[in-house]
Design an enzyme around this catalytic site. Structure first.
Site, PDB file in Angstrom:
ATOM      1  N   ASP A  32       0.825  -1.217   0.000  1.00 27.57           N
ATOM      2  CA  ASP A  32       0.000   0.000   0.000  1.00 27.57           C
ATOM      3  C   ASP A  32       0.860   1.269   0.000  1.00 27.57           C
ATOM      4  OD1 ASP A  32      -2.471   1.246  -0.061  1.00 27.57           O
ATOM      5  OD2 ASP A  32      -2.612   1.390   2.119  1.00 27.57           O
ATOM      6  N   ASN A  67     -11.268  -2.474  -4.784  1.00 29.24           N
ATOM      7  CA  ASN A  67     -10.537  -1.470  -5.575  1.00 29.24           C
ATOM      8  C   ASN A  67     -11.242  -1.098  -6.881  1.00 29.24           C
ATOM      9  OD1 ASN A  67      -7.236  -2.676  -4.560  1.00 29.24           O
ATOM     10  ND2 ASN A  67      -8.378  -0.930  -3.802  1.00 29.24           N
TER      11      ASN A  67
END
Ligand code: IPE
Ligand code: IPE
Ligand code: MG
Length: 255
Positions: free
Chosen positions: A31, A79
């Protein structure tokens, strides 16, 4: 390999940690790509592009360290909420990775595995995926698992449906359903337990990654974003894993 530079010495830092004491399976939430780029005044996609270099470094280092499996969170089932342009770029990057890294995957003897849903991925990506999967299927090195359109809740829902339909069809006894029934139907059925979970980007959350599998994983989180995550960070995480006391709900050995 001509790797005699400082990196070779860095790997030696783990020489005192026997392979059996290293995590067998490391899962990574990669991330912070977008924030890394934005902090540099670049578009978010530049963060994803740079993140691929870190993926390459991780697979090389895992191979050297004889880690059995590495699972990398590439795209979550949530996502898809992102802007179409970012998703298109991620699909392009994935396809490019699968083509361009084929040689490295083969040279290092990595065995590719993909976990997650296939039905929402573009045909071009699936084609390259299947080619690389097939080509690397007999490799005996580290298992490189890419979690793509993966969600822990989605996976557990799928397993629940599979079990329910087997019970309904009479091929599975309800009383026979136990943890192993679930384990053996997860995408990760043939992989070792996740020993270590790493997250870059500093957020203290799991974001729907391997919910069942990380029950007793050791967790290591760094503020560093994925593009700036180094080999030394990876080695530090493994060293810290080695120093942790895992009790699995029991007591320490000498208590
Ligand atoms: C992780 O980086 C990669 C994917 C989720 C595809 P992000 O894109 O989430 O980057 P941040 O967290 O917004 O910085
Ligand atoms: C987790 O990161 C997913 C991947 C790294 C692929 P996210 O950026 O999607 O997680 P949240 O939204 O911050 O929880
Ligand atoms: Mg993020």
């Amino acid at each position: 390999m001509t790797d005699q530079g400082p990196d070779a010495c860095e790997t030696d830092q783990l020489a005192d940690v026997p392979v059996d004491d290293r995590p067998r399976h490391i899962a990574i939430i990669m991330d912070g790509n977008g924030r890394w780029a934005q902090n540099k005044g670049l578009p978010r996609i530049e963060g994803h592009r740079h993140g691929v270099n870190t993926v390459r470094m991780i697979s090389e280092t895992a191979t050297e360290l004889k880690i059995a499996a590495i699972t990398l969170y590439c795209l979550s089932s949530e996502n898809w909420k992102r802007p179409q342009a970012e998703l298109d770029f991620l699909m392009h990057l994935l396809e490019q990775y699968l083509i361009e890294e084929r040689r490295t995957i083969m040279d290092q003897g990595l065995r590719l595995k993909i976990i997650g849903r296939r039905d929402r991925l573009p045909e071009d990506v699936l084609t390259e995926m299947d080619r690389t999967l097939q080509m690397s299927a007999n490799n005996a090195g580290t298992e490189l698992v890419l979690a793509i359109d993966y969600g822990g809740r989605d996976e557990i829902t799928k397993v629940t449906r599979d079990i329910a339909s087997e019970v309904a069809a009479g091929t599975l006894e309800l009383d026979a359903v136990d943890e192993n029934t679930i384990n053996s139907r997860l995408y990760t059925a043939d992989l070792p337990e996740v020993d270590l979970l790493i997250r870059s980007g500093g957020d203290m959350r799991v974001s729907n990654f391997l919910l069942w599998q990380i029950s007793y994983s050791e967790i290591w989180i760094t503020e560093k974003s994925w593009p700036e995550f180094t080999r030394q960070d990876f080695l530090n995480a493994i060293r810290e894993f080695h120093s942790r006391q895992r009790r699995f709900g029991g007591l320490n050995v000498n208590e």
